[in-house]
Structures are given as C-alpha cells and as structure tokens.
Design a protein around this motif. Structure first.
Motif, short mmCIF file in Angstrom:
data_model
loop_
_atom_site.label_atom_id
_atom_site.label_comp_id
_atom_site.label_asym_id
_atom_site.label_seq_id
_atom_site.Cartn_x
_atom_site.Cartn_y
_atom_site.Cartn_z
N HIS A 56 -13.29 -8.85 -7.15
CA HIS A 56 -12.67 -7.53 -7.21
C HIS A 56 -11.94 -7.33 -8.54
N VAL B 202 -12.68 -4.38 -11.13
CA VAL B 202 -11.61 -3.48 -11.56
C VAL B 202 -11.52 -3.48 -13.09
N VAL C 85 4.39 -4.54 -13.25
CA VAL C 85 4.02 -3.27 -12.62
C VAL C 85 4.83 -3.21 -11.34
N GLY C 86 6.06 -2.72 -11.47
CA GLY C 86 7.00 -2.79 -10.35
C GLY C 86 7.54 -4.21 -10.22
N PRO D 47 6.56 -7.85 -4.82
CA PRO D 47 5.32 -8.62 -4.72
C PRO D 47 4.19 -7.71 -4.23
N HIS D 48 3.05 -7.71 -4.92
CA HIS D 48 1.89 -7.00 -4.36
C HIS D 48 0.60 -7.73 -4.73
N SER D 49 -0.18 -7.23 -5.70
CA SER D 49 -1.50 -7.80 -5.91
C SER D 49 -1.85 -7.76 -7.39
N GLU D 50 -2.45 -8.81 -7.89
CA GLU D 50 -2.87 -8.83 -9.30
C GLU D 50 -3.96 -7.79 -9.55
N ILE D 51 -4.72 -7.48 -8.52
CA ILE D 51 -5.78 -6.45 -8.66
C ILE D 51 -5.14 -5.09 -8.91
N ALA D 52 -4.11 -4.79 -8.13
CA ALA D 52 -3.40 -3.52 -8.29
C ALA D 52 -2.69 -3.47 -9.63
N ALA E 223 -5.21 -2.75 -12.39
CA ALA E 223 -5.72 -1.38 -12.33
C ALA E 223 -4.69 -0.39 -12.87
N VAL E 224 -3.45 -0.53 -12.41
CA VAL E 224 -2.42 0.43 -12.82
C VAL E 224 -2.08 0.25 -14.30
N ASP F 38 -4.95 1.87 -16.19
CA ASP F 38 -4.92 3.32 -15.97
C ASP F 38 -3.83 3.98 -16.82
N HIS G 85 -3.09 -8.19 0.72
CA HIS G 85 -2.80 -7.57 -0.57
C HIS G 85 -2.73 -6.05 -0.44
N LEU H 254 0.60 -5.15 0.99
CA LEU H 254 1.69 -5.32 0.03
C LEU H 254 1.66 -4.22 -1.03
N HIS I 238 -15.42 -0.80 -7.46
CA HIS I 238 -14.37 -1.76 -7.82
C HIS I 238 -13.67 -2.30 -6.59
N ALA J 87 -3.69 1.60 -5.08
CA ALA J 87 -2.58 1.50 -6.04
C ALA J 87 -2.59 2.69 -7.00
N LEU K 256 7.48 2.95 -8.83
CA LEU K 256 7.79 1.62 -9.37
C LEU K 256 9.29 1.38 -9.50
#
Lengths: 272, 272
Positions: free
Chosen positions: A94, A98, A208-209, A212-217, A220-221, A224, B94, B97, B213, B220, B232
C-alpha cells in the motif's frame, strides 16, 4: 434519454469486459462516446444553469492550473525502513502504491526481497507511469547513495518531528531557490523502530500530526500538501487502463440507478 | 550552551523513563523546562532574526486559526466494509487510528470482532479523546441506523467516484447551510469488493485520485481536505501522553546531535 444512454453505455462496457480481448477497442470507444454524452446530459439535468456554470468554471480553472504545472515539480524517492516481517507485506505494498499515486518516482525497501515489487510492478504495467521499486540491504547505504547522486532534501516522517506546516514552509523556501534538476527529495518512512541516526541524518523530521496513526497516511498527506493537491490530476504514460470519473446522484438530485461502475480500457493514454 | 542544555534535557528524560513511575512528574517538568529553553536557543541560533520572526508569525497565525475553529466542526463516523480476514487486521487498525487522528469520532467495523477494538482502545486510553469502535453484523443495517439517527451526508470513498475537489465544493456548500447538530458525515471505506448498492445508497462517491492506492491514504487525505488541515492541531481530552514537537537541524544550520527523541508524559493535558 439520460437513463437509456447510461444503461447502453454501461451495458456495452459490461459485455466488452465479458468477451475479454476481442474487438475491445471498437466497443470501448463506442461506449465511451455514449457515456460521455450521457454524463454531460446527466449533469445539466441535475444542476441549475448557474450551478453548472460555477462547476464548469471550477473544473476549467483546475484544468488550467494542472496544465500550468504539468512539468514534473520534484523527483521523489521513498525509502521504507524496517520492512522485514510477512505481516508488513500489505502495508509496504500500500505504501508503494500511495507513493506512486501521489507523485513519487521510486520506492526503496530495506530488508529481504519478496512479492511486493511484483505486486507494485503489476499495477505499473496496467495503470502506467515509470514508478520503480528496488531493494537495499542497508538503509545507511541507500541514504548515502541517494545523497551522492542527488542534491536535494532528506525528509524523515515521524510523529516526533516538527509540525508539517512549519516544515513545508521551509521546504518550499528551499526549493524556490533551486533549479529543476535539484528539486529532489528522499522521503524516509519508518516502521515500528527507527534507528536514532535517521533523526540526525535527515534535513527535516516532519510530523503529520502528533498522534499515532499510519505511515501510509503520513506519506499520502505529506505528498498531497507538497504538491498542493495537483498530484491527483497526474496522468501516467503507457497506461492500459484508466478511470472515467463518475458524477452520480448529485446532492439534491434524483436517484439515478447505474448498476455497474465504469472502467475504461484504452490503448493510448492521452490523459484523464 | 545549546548542546549542553539539550543533552541535559534528554538525559533527564531518559532517566525519568528508566525509573518508570517514581518522581516522574518533577523530573519531567524540569526536563521540559530545560528542553524548552534549549529549543528556543537552538532556533534563534539557526535562524536569522527576520526568518525567526516570519516563523513565529506563521505559528502565531496558525494558533489563532485553531483557536477560532476550536468548536468541533463535524461529527464523523467511519464505516469500514468487508473487514474479514486476519490479514486485514493491521490495515483496519491503521484505518481506525487514522480516523481518530484526522478528526473522526467513531469507527464501525463489519465482520467478526477481533483485536482491533482492543488495539485502538489502548491508543485512546494513552493518547486521549473519545474515539469509539463498534462492530456491526451488516453494513446495510449500520447505514440504516446511521441514517435514522443523523441528518448528514453519506460519503463513499472509491476510485471510481467523482473528483475530490468537485465533491468537496458541493459538500461544503451543503454544510454551509446546516446548523451545528446536522454537520455529520458517514464515510464509507471499502475493502477489495464493495457491494454495488453502496454506490447508490451514498450521497457522494468520491475518489481521491483515480489510481489504485490505499483506503488508509484515501481516508487521511479526504479528512485532511475536509478540515483544511486544522485536524492536525486537535487536542485530545484526558491524554496521558503527548509529544513536544522537535525542531532540529534546521536547513542550513549545523548538525546538532540529540540521541533521544522526546516523549513527554503529562498528568493533565492542556493542549499541544
């Protein structure tokens, strides 16, 4: 008229997919024409003239912006650290998709080779573009090699870093002074444990904030924001497949029943 | 002076983490003060006065914007379709999160219950906020229940949908007319196969780009664009942990070696 046209369009497309390869091109081109016609009728049917004009202006403006920025702005390499476990495979796939979809040019994975490159290359083959996947035995070596062949910025995405908006302001300031060939970035994306040296080796640690969330997010952000949303309008060379965006059941309009979503296979890609 | 202060700060923090609970509060508060001082010295050390002022203005401006928009803008429920396989677990975690970090309020999973809720709840317990996770046996029932208790928009994220910018313009137009209590969204995120009814039941089918993707990235970027980046800066009630953003090795400055990244544990959360 609207309903019939769209049903004809989708039916043609449906059959063209059933009969796999044969006469695909002619059928698709007919289906596309019908659908394009239907789609334009459909929209004026739902939207008042004023709304329609506003919307056309919006789209026209965006298309001009895209045209103006059609030159590739950056050369972006994504380095994925710590991909080692089988359970990371989907995450890394993923992440690679991305990277490709949001305007990066290559992905370097550390760790042992597996099916990820194959999955991503299959997507590239169908959907076009020149995205590359490679493996490196050592993240340190990968960074050193990148630094010796690029004169750009190393960005490490981490929740412990500085705020995205601040970092982007400085990153933009840096690139404003650069010529086209120096506009390259190495974006480092960690897994669970990141070696402390990465924090020091990077020009920017960007968060990016701070949750804790996701390296994918995060990837992407970051991309973007870096591209200011323009990456979503990129076209990909030599694509065998592309999507015709569907406007349907616009808010306030009536239900319009289309059973099939639309995929269009084209032999030559001339931009979405 | 800069180096010493920061080394003292990080060393204090390091020891405070080793000795686990004891006297954590006092030590952290000392460490924080040292670090804050060091960090401000560090920044003026690297940045010219003009740059520093520009940067402070930027941050000040952002903080004012955040203050102005501190009222919760939307109530957002994310519905994750088709989570069934073990290999989906990490992806769904993920996704949850990301939903929480980017300003959503709850996640509904379809399929059987597993460890996902536990993983996400553990994050909520440490990092604060009121994010909820629940399970529904049927996606149809979940949507019906949502529709009967909310008067908002159903958004389906799909690569076959209409362009993000177009959709957001219409979504914003809709919410501009709504009172606070009606500003709710159900964001549907699919897995590999999405039932065709979902396309018809939704008010908008929205595509974040038309390339394949990741649903994590799509969610996100959709939320980031909806909130215009303000999410954020959200603070989370009752957090046991928060991150002190680290500005380090600003571009053009000298290397500054910090061995440890910094986590600050606070007993009362008063905003990042």
């Amino acid at each position: 008229v609207v309903h019939t046209d769209i049903i004809i369009g989708t039916t043609l497309l449906f059959f063209s997919r059933q009969n796999k390869r044969e006469k695909k091109k002619e059928r698709n081109s007919t289906a596309m024409k019908v659908l394009e016609k239907a789609s334009s009728i459909n929209r004026s049917y739902f939207l008042s003239e004023r709304k329609q004009k506003e919307r056309d202006d919006l789209e026209g403006g965006m298309k001009e912006n895209i045209k103006a920025s059609s030159a590739k702005e950056y050369y972006i390499t994504v380095l994925r650290l710590g991909h080692r476990l089988v359970r990371d495979e989907r995450m890394s796939t993923h992440l690679g998709l991305v990277a490709r979809a949001f305007g990066a040019d290559e992905l370097i994975l550390t760790g042992k080779e597996d099916d990820i490159a194959h999955s991503i290359n299959k997507v590239v083959e169908r959907w076009g573009g020149h995205f590359k996947v490679s493996f490196s035995q050592s993240w340190k070596k990968a960074i050193e090699e990148w630094k010796s062949s690029h004169n750009g910025l190393v960005i490490h995405l981490t929740m412990y870093g500085e705020e995205l908006d601040n970092a982007l302001a400085l990153i933009n300031e840096h690139f404003d002074k650069c010529s086209g060939s120096n506009r390259s970035l190495l974006v480092i994306v960690g897994a669970e444990k990141v070696p402390p040296e990465v924090y020091v080796i990077s020009d920017f640690n960007v968060s990016v904030g701070h949750q804790p969330h996701s390296e994918i997010a995060a990837l992407a952000v970051f991309l973007d924001r870096l591209y200011r949303g323009k990456e979503l309008y990129s076209t990909f060379d030599e694509a065998k497949i592309r999507i015709l965006p569907m406007t349907r059941k616009d808010f306030g309009g009536k239900n319009l029943r289309i059973k099939k979503r639309v995929e269009v296979v084209v032999s030559d890609e001339s931009g979405i």
